[in-house]
Design an enzyme around this catalytic site. Structure first.
Site, PDB file in Angstrom:
ATOM      1  N   ARG A 191       0.861  -1.182   0.000  1.00 31.60           N
ATOM      2  CA  ARG A 191       0.000   0.000   0.000  1.00 31.60           C
ATOM      3  C   ARG A 191       0.891   1.224   0.000  1.00 31.60           C
ATOM      4  O   ARG A 191       1.663   1.453   0.927  1.00 31.60           O
ATOM      5  CB  ARG A 191      -0.906   0.012   1.227  1.00 31.60           C
ATOM      6  CG  ARG A 191      -1.902   1.173   1.254  1.00 31.60           C
ATOM      7  CD  ARG A 191      -2.757   1.081   2.507  1.00 31.60           C
ATOM      8  NE  ARG A 191      -3.833   2.063   2.494  1.00 31.60           N
ATOM      9  CZ  ARG A 191      -3.727   3.316   2.905  1.00 31.60           C
ATOM     10  NH1 ARG A 191      -2.554   3.765   3.367  1.00 31.60           N
ATOM     11  NH2 ARG A 191      -4.761   4.137   2.877  1.00 31.60           N
ATOM     12  N   SER A 225     -12.329  -3.362   1.016  1.00 31.05           N
ATOM     13  CA  SER A 225     -12.496  -2.769   2.340  1.00 31.05           C
ATOM     14  C   SER A 225     -13.972  -2.482   2.593  1.00 31.05           C
ATOM     15  O   SER A 225     -14.671  -1.954   1.714  1.00 31.05           O
ATOM     16  CB  SER A 225     -11.716  -1.456   2.446  1.00 31.05           C
ATOM     17  OG  SER A 225     -10.334  -1.678   2.339  1.00 31.05           O
ATOM     18  N   LYS A 240      -3.574   5.183   8.740  1.00 28.51           N
ATOM     19  CA  LYS A 240      -4.152   5.588   7.471  1.00 28.51           C
ATOM     20  C   LYS A 240      -4.796   6.963   7.622  1.00 28.51           C
ATOM     21  O   LYS A 240      -5.482   7.232   8.600  1.00 28.51           O
ATOM     22  CB  LYS A 240      -5.198   4.566   7.022  1.00 28.51           C
ATOM     23  CG  LYS A 240      -4.621   3.190   6.741  1.00 28.51           C
ATOM     24  CD  LYS A 240      -5.702   2.159   6.504  1.00 28.51           C
ATOM     25  CE  LYS A 240      -6.479   2.426   5.243  1.00 28.51           C
ATOM     26  NZ  LYS A 240      -7.482   1.380   4.964  1.00 28.51           N
TER      27      LYS A 240
END
Length: 214
Positions: free
Chosen positions: A38, A107, A136
């Site tokens: 990511r 998600s 995040k």
């Protein structure tokens, strides 16, 4: 897809100056069985180079490799699959691009989203954030462990709990019904990445008590 217990997401900002591959190899040696790349900050070229190196590493150890968002990068390095969010390309379009042999993770933050992902053909879903997290920048409010129980009752595909999960609260996640957990900073930012992963695996697979780690 292969069953998994401990899912780690990369996070260069937590590596404390260590190389990406060094950190993720230690995570694998500690028991991580699925890795997601990511990186929403780097150029596509840098993401591709990271993906290429991680694909070599995960092949070496037989670990599943997922790329977040970048379908073209995932296909270019022959990753095992991709992970997308609620604001990304529709799942049907993602499947058309990657084919039926690749894994697609989605998600979710609501039961309705989890059900929709399963109907749309997702191979697994991410469930969270369970607890508050700083890993995040685009997180929604924590959904708490009750969401885990709701998802478990609503869908049949595998799911992984994510968001603020640490050694001191992972039992709450398991008691709610999760069998797989995902972390960023708690693993890749650990002083001893391998040992930290091993502690999580001990709880996930053997039910080790917290006293084991004192």
């Amino acid at each position: 897809m292969k069953p998994f217990y401990l899912y780690a997401i990369t996070g260069d900002e937590f590596h404390q100056g260590r190389d990406l591959i060094e950190v993720m190899e230690q995570a694998i040696l500690g028991g991580v069985d699925i890795i997601q790349l990511r990186d929403k900050e780097s150029s596509r070229k840098v993401v591709f180079e990271k993906a290429k190196r991680l694909r070599e590493l995960t092949k070496k150890y037989g670990v599943t490799f997922i790329v977040n968002d970048y379908i073209d990068v995932a296909l270019a390095v022959d990753a095992d699959g991709v992970h997308v969010g609620q604001d990304d390309m529709p799942l049907s379009e993602v499947r058309q691009l990657v084919g039926h042999d690749k894994i697609i993770g989605v998600s979710t933050h609501k039961v309705e989203e989890a059900i929709e992902a399963e109907k749309g053909g997702a191979d697994y879903i991410g469930v969270g954030p369970i607890f508050p997290t700083n890993s995040k920048k685009d997180v929604v409010d924590p959904v708490t462990t009750s969401y885990i129980s709701e998802v478990k009752a609503a869908v049949n595909i595998p799911f992984v709990a994510i968001g603020g999960i640490k050694l001191h609260n992972v039992r709450q996640v398991l008691e709610a019904g999760a069998t797989s957990v995902c972390m960023i900073s708690e693993i890749v930012g650990a002083k001893d990445v391998q040992a930290t992963a091993q502690k999580f695996i001990g709880i996930l697979k053997r039910g080790d008590t917290d006293e084991t780690f004192n």
